[in-house]
Design an enzyme around this catalytic site. Structure first.
Site, PDB file in Angstrom:
ATOM      1  N   HIS A 119       0.872  -1.198   0.000  1.00 40.49           N
ATOM      2  CA  HIS A 119       0.000   0.000   0.000  1.00 40.49           C
ATOM      3  C   HIS A 119       0.898   1.234   0.000  1.00 40.49           C
ATOM      4  O   HIS A 119       1.489   1.586   1.011  1.00 40.49           O
ATOM      5  CB  HIS A 119      -0.892   0.008   1.250  1.00 40.49           C
ATOM      6  CG  HIS A 119      -1.821   1.179   1.311  1.00 40.49           C
ATOM      7  ND1 HIS A 119      -3.157   1.057   1.563  1.00 40.49           N
ATOM      8  CD2 HIS A 119      -1.608   2.509   1.157  1.00 40.49           C
ATOM      9  CE1 HIS A 119      -3.722   2.247   1.567  1.00 40.49           C
ATOM     10  NE2 HIS A 119      -2.801   3.150   1.322  1.00 40.49           N
ATOM     11  N   HIS A 169       1.521   5.373  -1.651  1.00 41.79           N
ATOM     12  CA  HIS A 169       1.119   6.560  -2.419  1.00 41.79           C
ATOM     13  C   HIS A 169       2.363   7.164  -3.066  1.00 41.79           C
ATOM     14  O   HIS A 169       3.291   7.574  -2.353  1.00 41.79           O
ATOM     15  CB  HIS A 169       0.477   7.617  -1.513  1.00 41.79           C
ATOM     16  CG  HIS A 169      -0.789   7.141  -0.883  1.00 41.79           C
ATOM     17  ND1 HIS A 169      -2.022   7.347  -1.457  1.00 41.79           N
ATOM     18  CD2 HIS A 169      -1.013   6.443   0.255  1.00 41.79           C
ATOM     19  CE1 HIS A 169      -2.958   6.801  -0.683  1.00 41.79           C
ATOM     20  NE2 HIS A 169      -2.371   6.246   0.357  1.00 41.79           N
ATOM     21  N   LEU A 170       2.355   7.226  -4.388  1.00 36.35           N
ATOM     22  CA  LEU A 170       3.510   7.810  -5.090  1.00 36.35           C
ATOM     23  C   LEU A 170       3.194   9.183  -5.676  1.00 36.35           C
ATOM     24  O   LEU A 170       4.112   9.890  -6.093  1.00 36.35           O
ATOM     25  CB  LEU A 170       3.982   6.884  -6.213  1.00 36.35           C
ATOM     26  CG  LEU A 170       4.739   5.628  -5.810  1.00 36.35           C
ATOM     27  CD1 LEU A 170       5.087   4.804  -7.056  1.00 36.35           C
ATOM     28  CD2 LEU A 170       6.015   5.967  -5.041  1.00 36.35           C
ATOM     29  N   ARG A 171       1.890   9.533  -5.749  1.00 35.87           N
ATOM     30  CA  ARG A 171       1.475  10.816  -6.364  1.00 35.87           C
ATOM     31  C   ARG A 171       1.924  10.887  -7.824  1.00 35.87           C
ATOM     32  O   ARG A 171       2.110   9.865  -8.461  1.00 35.87           O
ATOM     33  CB  ARG A 171       2.014  12.028  -5.590  1.00 35.87           C
ATOM     34  CG  ARG A 171       1.909  11.930  -4.075  1.00 35.87           C
ATOM     35  CD  ARG A 171       0.513  11.855  -3.552  1.00 35.87           C
ATOM     36  NE  ARG A 171       0.510  11.986  -2.102  1.00 35.87           N
ATOM     37  CZ  ARG A 171      -0.446  11.534  -1.316  1.00 35.87           C
ATOM     38  NH1 ARG A 171      -1.481  10.866  -1.814  1.00 35.87           N
ATOM     39  NH2 ARG A 171      -0.391  11.721  -0.016  1.00 35.87           N
ATOM     40  N   ASN A 200      -5.409   7.268  -5.781  1.00 37.23           N
ATOM     41  CA  ASN A 200      -6.130   8.505  -5.411  1.00 37.23           C
ATOM     42  C   ASN A 200      -5.406   9.759  -5.875  1.00 37.23           C
ATOM     43  O   ASN A 200      -5.107  10.656  -5.097  1.00 37.23           O
ATOM     44  CB  ASN A 200      -6.416   8.553  -3.900  1.00 37.23           C
ATOM     45  CG  ASN A 200      -5.164   8.584  -3.036  1.00 37.23           C
ATOM     46  OD1 ASN A 200      -4.109   8.086  -3.432  1.00 37.23           O
ATOM     47  ND2 ASN A 200      -5.260   9.170  -1.859  1.00 37.23           N
ATOM     48  N   LYS A 259      -9.442  -0.479  -5.611  1.00 37.37           N
ATOM     49  CA  LYS A 259      -9.441   0.181  -4.311  1.00 37.37           C
ATOM     50  C   LYS A 259     -10.801   0.797  -4.015  1.00 37.37           C
ATOM     51  O   LYS A 259     -11.339   1.556  -4.822  1.00 37.37           O
ATOM     52  CB  LYS A 259      -8.365   1.279  -4.308  1.00 37.37           C
ATOM     53  CG  LYS A 259      -8.352   2.139  -3.062  1.00 37.37           C
ATOM     54  CD  LYS A 259      -7.767   1.410  -1.871  1.00 37.37           C
ATOM     55  CE  LYS A 259      -7.952   2.208  -0.587  1.00 37.37           C
ATOM     56  NZ  LYS A 259      -6.718   2.530   0.081  1.00 37.37           N
ATOM     57  N   HIS A 290     -10.345   0.989   2.104  1.00 33.10           N
ATOM     58  CA  HIS A 290     -10.088   1.986   3.146  1.00 33.10           C
ATOM     59  C   HIS A 290     -11.241   1.835   4.130  1.00 33.10           C
ATOM     60  O   HIS A 290     -12.351   2.284   3.858  1.00 33.10           O
ATOM     61  CB  HIS A 290     -10.025   3.406   2.582  1.00 33.10           C
ATOM     62  CG  HIS A 290      -9.700   4.405   3.651  1.00 33.10           C
ATOM     63  ND1 HIS A 290      -8.476   5.019   3.735  1.00 33.10           N
ATOM     64  CD2 HIS A 290     -10.421   4.843   4.704  1.00 33.10           C
ATOM     65  CE1 HIS A 290      -8.461   5.802   4.816  1.00 33.10           C
ATOM     66  NE2 HIS A 290      -9.639   5.720   5.421  1.00 33.10           N
ATOM     67  N   HIS A 296      -4.371  -0.878   6.042  1.00 29.08           N
ATOM     68  CA  HIS A 296      -3.925  -0.097   7.204  1.00 29.08           C
ATOM     69  C   HIS A 296      -4.857  -0.225   8.390  1.00 29.08           C
ATOM     70  O   HIS A 296      -5.423   0.759   8.856  1.00 29.08           O
ATOM     71  CB  HIS A 296      -3.677   1.379   6.841  1.00 29.08           C
ATOM     72  CG  HIS A 296      -4.715   2.031   5.964  1.00 29.08           C
ATOM     73  ND1 HIS A 296      -6.056   2.019   6.263  1.00 29.08           N
ATOM     74  CD2 HIS A 296      -4.602   2.726   4.806  1.00 29.08           C
ATOM     75  CE1 HIS A 296      -6.716   2.670   5.325  1.00 29.08           C
ATOM     76  NE2 HIS A 296      -5.849   3.106   4.432  1.00 29.08           N
ATOM     77  N   LEU A 334      -4.679   8.972   8.219  1.00 28.50           N
ATOM     78  CA  LEU A 334      -5.968   8.284   8.287  1.00 28.50           C
ATOM     79  C   LEU A 334      -5.812   6.840   7.847  1.00 28.50           C
ATOM     80  O   LEU A 334      -5.142   6.599   6.851  1.00 28.50           O
ATOM     81  CB  LEU A 334      -6.982   8.992   7.376  1.00 28.50           C
ATOM     82  CG  LEU A 334      -7.463  10.351   7.906  1.00 28.50           C
ATOM     83  CD1 LEU A 334      -8.270  11.073   6.841  1.00 28.50           C
ATOM     84  CD2 LEU A 334      -8.283  10.174   9.190  1.00 28.50           C
ATOM     85  N   ASP A 373       1.500   2.589   3.531  1.00 31.93           N
ATOM     86  CA  ASP A 373       0.665   3.790   3.385  1.00 31.93           C
ATOM     87  C   ASP A 373       1.526   5.044   3.451  1.00 31.93           C
ATOM     88  O   ASP A 373       1.065   6.094   3.906  1.00 31.93           O
ATOM     89  CB  ASP A 373      -0.444   3.830   4.448  1.00 31.93           C
ATOM     90  CG  ASP A 373      -1.575   4.786   4.054  1.00 31.93           C
ATOM     91  OD1 ASP A 373      -1.609   5.226   2.899  1.00 31.93           O
ATOM     92  OD2 ASP A 373      -2.403   5.089   4.931  1.00 31.93           O
ATOM     93  N   HIS A 379       3.059  14.416   1.665  1.00 31.45           N
ATOM     94  CA  HIS A 379       2.481  15.747   1.453  1.00 31.45           C
ATOM     95  C   HIS A 379       3.605  16.728   1.740  1.00 31.45           C
ATOM     96  O   HIS A 379       4.441  16.464   2.616  1.00 31.45           O
ATOM     97  CB  HIS A 379       1.328  16.019   2.426  1.00 31.45           C
ATOM     98  CG  HIS A 379       0.127  15.150   2.227  1.00 31.45           C
ATOM     99  ND1 HIS A 379      -0.827  15.405   1.265  1.00 31.45           N
ATOM    100  CD2 HIS A 379      -0.274  14.025   2.853  1.00 31.45           C
ATOM    101  CE1 HIS A 379      -1.776  14.479   1.322  1.00 31.45           C
ATOM    102  NE2 HIS A 379      -1.464  13.619   2.276  1.00 31.45           N
ATOM    103  N   ALA A 435      -3.659  14.487   5.755  1.00 30.17           N
ATOM    104  CA  ALA A 435      -3.389  13.221   6.452  1.00 30.17           C
ATOM    105  C   ALA A 435      -2.317  12.442   5.708  1.00 30.17           C
ATOM    106  O   ALA A 435      -2.388  12.305   4.486  1.00 30.17           O
ATOM    107  CB  ALA A 435      -4.667  12.401   6.510  1.00 30.17           C
TER     108      ALA A 435
HETATM  109  O1  DOR Z   1      -3.101   9.233   5.877  1.00 23.57           O
HETATM  110  C1  DOR Z   1      -3.522   8.976   4.762  1.00 23.57           C
HETATM  111  N1  DOR Z   1      -3.054   9.589   3.655  1.00 23.57           N
HETATM  112  N2  DOR Z   1      -4.509   8.086   4.649  1.00 23.57           N
HETATM  113  C2  DOR Z   1      -5.107   7.848   3.487  1.00 23.57           C
HETATM  114  O2  DOR Z   1      -5.977   7.033   3.453  1.00 23.57           O
HETATM  115  C3  DOR Z   1      -4.766   8.617   2.286  1.00 23.57           C
HETATM  116  C4  DOR Z   1      -3.408   9.125   2.369  1.00 23.57           C
HETATM  117  C5  DOR Z   1      -3.105  10.162   1.314  1.00 23.57           C
HETATM  118  O3  DOR Z   1      -3.420   9.933   0.147  1.00 23.57           O
HETATM  119  O4  DOR Z   1      -2.532  11.177   1.658  1.00 23.57           O
HETATM  120 ZN    ZN Z   2      -3.331   5.069   1.767  1.00 19.75          ZN
END
Ligand code: DOR
Ligand code: ZN
Length: 347
Positions: free
Chosen positions: A14, A16-18, A42, A100, A137, A175, A220, A248, A252, A264
């Protein structure tokens, strides 16, 4: 096993690479230690169709520095308009490894998520038929439900009814943060697994709120009270095939974290493996780290384990992790465990 040991190269189930400059900045942090990762869809706009996933996969591979090996395992973002045939084709071609589910409004960029489950049943039935996992999620989004109760409420009011309605559906509870999540995953049999993050093994809710608000610990699902962290530690270090690592890691920029309405996400890609070695050693379970990071995930996703190895080394002095990584989108603070860590990954 004392001061140095080797495991199969880990995977992150899991991540996130953006996109764009942020992707370029954070991708090497994961590719350094991890062979593969399940890539969260996302983005803005989200990765909804096979075409979107193919294009995103190409952008990830183009951002990978020369000489680094990394395989992005793509996912699609489930919407009420998702086409079952598109999902089935994307799975058959090997492009995607999961779909997802974000309940609408649950977290960052989740507004296109699911409100009415009846609308997505044709997709879920197709997925059950072909064995394609649904990553969830697991938080309800109803305003009346306290944020600390949202995972347990999701299990009772959404996940359990869904699994009863469609027993063949393979589900990853992503998570998990509560003893209720640990217990539900333990009883789910072969169609159910759960990922656990590095940070939820290290922080409880006091870390976020005591002595001033600590935005870099806000994620989150939000970290819960200590008894839940202890339950997560027991699950992760148990060796049970039901649990595996999904960091996860969610970058940011500092400007968006240190903000009146902070985003988050904890960014753990850089130091996850040393932190996990520390946690597993504390739990006298270093011999089970490989199951958690490198064996249980591939078994659930029906993928081969990695042949390459990764060596963890324990030094005499604390490892100096970077406080931040600089990306073209801005600085991103690396998760600080708040204690010295002697482990590092041998380069
Ligand atoms: O903390 C989190 N950040 N929880 C998530 O489910 C999404 C993620 C994000 O994309 O920043
Ligand atoms: Zn996530």
């Amino acid at each position: 096993m004392e001061n140095s040991f080797e495991i199969r190269r880990p995977d992150d189930w899991h991540l996130h690479l953006r996109d764009g400059a942020m992707l370029e900045g954070v991708l090497p942090e994961s590719a350094r230690d991890f062979a593969r990762a399940i890539i969260m869809p996302n983005l803005v706009p989200p990765v909804v169709t096979a075409k979107d996933a193919r294009a995103y996969r190409d952008r990830i591979l183009s951002a990978l520095p020369e000489g680094m090996a990394f395989e992005p395992l793509m996912t699609l973002y489930l919407t009420e308009e998702t086409d079952p045939a598109d999902v089935a084709q994307a799975a058959a071609s090997g492009l995607i490894k999961a779909v997802k589910l974000y309940p609408a409004g649950a977290t960052t960029n989740s507004h296109s998520g699911v409100r009415n489950f009846d609308k997505v049943m044709p997709v879920l039935e197709k997925m059950a038929g072909i064995g394609l996992p649904l990553c969830t999620h697991g938080e309800v989004t109803t305003a009346e439900v306290d944020i600390f109760d949202r995972e347990a409420a999701f299990i009772d009011t959404v996940l359990d009814p869904l699994r009863r309605r469609l027993p063949g559906l393979r589900v990853v509870m992503e998570h998990i943060t509560t003893e209720e999540g640990v217990a539900y995953a333990a009883e789910g049999g072969e169609t159910l697994a759960a990922t656990i993050t590095t940070h939820h093994l290290i922080i409880n809710r006091n870390h976020i709120l005591v002595g001033g608000i600590k935005p870099h610990y806000y994620c989150l699902p939000v970290a819960k009270r200590e008894k839940h962290r202890q339950a997560l530690r027991r699950a992760a270090t148990s060796g049970s095939p039901r649990y595996f690592l999904g960091t996860d890691s969610a970058p940011h920029t500092d400007a968006l974290k240190e903000h009146a309405c902070g985003c988050a996400g904890c960014f753990t890609a850089t130091n996850t493996m040393p932190l996990l070695a520390h946690v597993f050693e504390e739990e006298n379970a270093l011999d089970r780290l490989e199951a958690f990071t490198s064996l249980n995930g591939p078994a659930f996703y029906r993928l081969p384990v990695n042949e390459a190895k990764l060596r963890l080394v324990k030094g005499a002095a604390p490892t100096a992790f970077p406080e931040k990584i600089e990306t073209g989108a801005g600085p991103v603070t690396v998760f600080n465990p708040g204690f010295p860590v002697l482990w590092s990954v041998e380069s």
